[in-house]
Design an enzyme around this catalytic site. Structure first.
Site, PDB file in Angstrom:
ATOM      1  N   SER A 156      -4.845  -4.104 -64.599  1.00 38.50           N
ATOM      2  CA  SER A 156      -3.530  -3.931 -63.999  1.00 38.50           C
ATOM      3  C   SER A 156      -3.429  -4.748 -62.718  1.00 38.50           C
ATOM      4  O   SER A 156      -4.268  -4.629 -61.831  1.00 38.50           O
ATOM      5  CB  SER A 156      -3.307  -2.451 -63.692  1.00 38.50           C
ATOM      6  OG  SER A 156      -2.118  -2.254 -62.967  1.00 38.50           O
ATOM      7  N   GLY A 158      -4.071  -7.730 -61.752  1.00 35.31           N
ATOM      8  CA  GLY A 158      -5.158  -8.582 -61.298  1.00 35.31           C
ATOM      9  C   GLY A 158      -6.373  -7.853 -60.792  1.00 35.31           C
ATOM     10  O   GLY A 158      -7.299  -8.475 -60.263  1.00 35.31           O
ATOM     11  N   GLU A 264       2.347 -17.755 -65.653  1.00 39.45           N
ATOM     12  CA  GLU A 264       1.649 -18.234 -64.459  1.00 39.45           C
ATOM     13  C   GLU A 264       0.986 -19.586 -64.720  1.00 39.45           C
ATOM     14  O   GLU A 264       0.430 -19.821 -65.795  1.00 39.45           O
ATOM     15  CB  GLU A 264       0.594 -17.221 -64.026  1.00 39.45           C
ATOM     16  CG  GLU A 264       1.163 -15.901 -63.549  1.00 39.45           C
ATOM     17  CD  GLU A 264       0.084 -14.965 -63.066  1.00 39.45           C
ATOM     18  OE1 GLU A 264      -0.629 -15.320 -62.101  1.00 39.45           O
ATOM     19  OE2 GLU A 264      -0.068 -13.883 -63.652  1.00 39.45           O
ATOM     20  N   ASP A 283       5.097  -8.923 -61.081  1.00 39.11           N
ATOM     21  CA  ASP A 283       5.058  -8.410 -59.706  1.00 39.11           C
ATOM     22  C   ASP A 283       5.481  -9.471 -58.691  1.00 39.11           C
ATOM     23  O   ASP A 283       6.201  -9.169 -57.741  1.00 39.11           O
ATOM     24  CB  ASP A 283       3.680  -7.824 -59.366  1.00 39.11           C
ATOM     25  CG  ASP A 283       2.509  -8.717 -59.709  1.00 39.11           C
ATOM     26  OD1 ASP A 283       2.715  -9.896 -60.080  1.00 39.11           O
ATOM     27  OD2 ASP A 283       1.359  -8.240 -59.607  1.00 39.11           O
ATOM     28  N   THR A 284       5.070 -10.721 -58.887  1.00 39.49           N
ATOM     29  CA  THR A 284       5.484 -11.770 -57.947  1.00 39.49           C
ATOM     30  C   THR A 284       6.992 -12.000 -57.979  1.00 39.49           C
ATOM     31  O   THR A 284       7.568 -12.511 -57.022  1.00 39.49           O
ATOM     32  CB  THR A 284       4.764 -13.096 -58.256  1.00 39.49           C
ATOM     33  OG1 THR A 284       5.148 -13.555 -59.554  1.00 39.49           O
ATOM     34  CG2 THR A 284       3.254 -12.936 -58.212  1.00 39.49           C
TER      35      THR A 284
END
Length: 393
Positions: A156, A158, A264, A283-284
């Site tokens: 989760s 990273g 990514e 999230d980013t």
């Protein structure tokens, strides 16, 4: 997906963290009914959903029971740790799984999506290998070379990721990866360390009956394998943007379905290298809560419901910075929120997680400014002003 779109629809969210919470808010603004599901009670998305269920999402029986009870129109996974074979069974029974049941199965583990990109689609990735024992990890790490990156195939945000500088650090990396692995997996991936100039997320919106579209690239910085800040737009060339878009479309076309994908990339001086993919809001991408006319959660909702997305507009140079816990706490209260909000073009999201532990993400500060650098500084400053305390102290 039918061309006749009827609202409301009944949406079942599997995983109810902070990303799920923002998605529920977006869904309810268009009148949809949302069931928030997670492994613990009072998770962030449960606090705003129409109803909530606490189950083990790795239990096929629990999933069967909750889907039978609620009969959702769409099942929307927000996390990787789900019994994905059961999702495929639901799809065979005519329930739409977002983006597809097969895509969820592919992306549950880092090994499957890496193999799809590298072996099946011929896309450049970091060199990689797998290990299921410490001895295998030692051998593979030496074969790939040092430094390298070790992480669980399923985790989760990273968690469990380490940069390994030499053989003497391998055992520590193994223990950290296994301790932070999600689900049933006891498998780690070892990757070539890429000396990148910037790491980006390209939010890629795949639609049922319209072309794939993209947000402007988002730069981000990680620590301990977890995102600490993100900013939009990332300073990369138009050629690099087009390369990333081509790769992202190739991978998402192979996965199919509809919805937003967080794709990514490592951007080096000479290459655009595919890293990872999440078939859901990223999230980013929380920076889009302030940076765009339609944030990533609204875009995800529109895409999966088949609603039009006529225009995505950047509202200004923007950034996000996470608000982290530094200790274990229950009954949490925050101070410094007023001070953080005193500056122009700053906003705060507190996630409402019921407990805290070191490095747990408890909120995010958002900021706009004339330049990306100024926005990053404002977001970081705002996040630093917010402190966590126990109500019982």
């Amino acid at each position: 997906m039918s061309n006749t779109i009827k609202l409301p629809q009944k949406l079942m969210l599997l995983g109810s963290g902070e990303l799920g919470k923002e998605f529920v808010i977006a869904a309810q603004r268009l009148g949809n009914y949302v069931i928030a599901v997670d492994r613990y009670d009072n998770a962030p998305a449960m606090q705003v959903a129409d109803c909530a269920e606490v189950i083990s999402m790795l239990s096929a029986d629990d999933l069967e029971a909750v889907v039978t009870k609620h009969k959702p129109d769409l099942i929307i996974p927000e996390i990787e740790a789900i019994r994905t074979e059961k999702l495929q069974e639901f799809a065979q029974r005519g329930i739409t799984v977002i983006p597809t049941a097969a895509a969820t199965n592919y992306t549950m583990n880092r090994d499957r999506i890496r193999e799809l990109a590298h072996q099946e689609l011929g896309i450049r990735t970091a060199k990689y290998g797998y290990a299921v024992t410490l001895a295998e990890l030692v051998d593979i790490s030496q074969a790939i070379g040092f430094p390298n990156v070790v992480k669980p195939v399923m985790s989760s945000s990273g968690k469990g990721q380490s940069v390994v500088l030499g053989k003497e650090e391998v055992e520590t990396a193994w223990n950290y990866a296994i301790a932070n692995s999600r689900g049933d997996s006891q498998k780690v991936i070892v990757e070539e360390f890429i000396n990148f100039e910037i790491e980006i997320t390209l939010l890629t919106i795949k639609q049922w009956n319209a072309p794939t579209i993209f947000c402007l690239p988002i730069g981000h910085r990680q620590e301990r394998g977890d995102y600490q800040e993100s900013w939009q737009p990332a300073a990369i060339s138009q050629q690099q943007i087009l390369q990333a878009q081509t790769i992202a479309k190739k991978v998402t076309d192979a996965l199919g379905g509809a919805g937003i994908f967080g794709v990514e990339f490592f951007i080096t001086k000479d290459e655009v290298i595919f890293s990872e993919l999440s078939p859901r809001p990223h999230d980013t991408g929380m920076v889009t809560l302030i940076s765009q006319n339609l944030n990533e959660f609204e875009l995800h909702l529109r895409a999966i419901l088949g609603l039009p997305i006529p225009h995505i507009e950047l509202l200004g140079n923007s950034a996000s910075a996470v608000i982290l816990a530094t200790e274990k706490l229950d009954a949490i209260v925050f101070t410094g929120v007023a001070e953080a909000l005193a500056e122009k073009d700053v906003d705060i999201r507190l996630f409402g997680k019921p407990t805290a532990h070191p490095y747990r993400r408890m909120g995010v500060a958002l900021a706009k400014a004339d330049t990306v650098e100024q926005a990053r500084a404002k977001a970081t400053k705002a996040a630093s002003k917010i402190k966590l305390h126990s109500l019982n102290q």
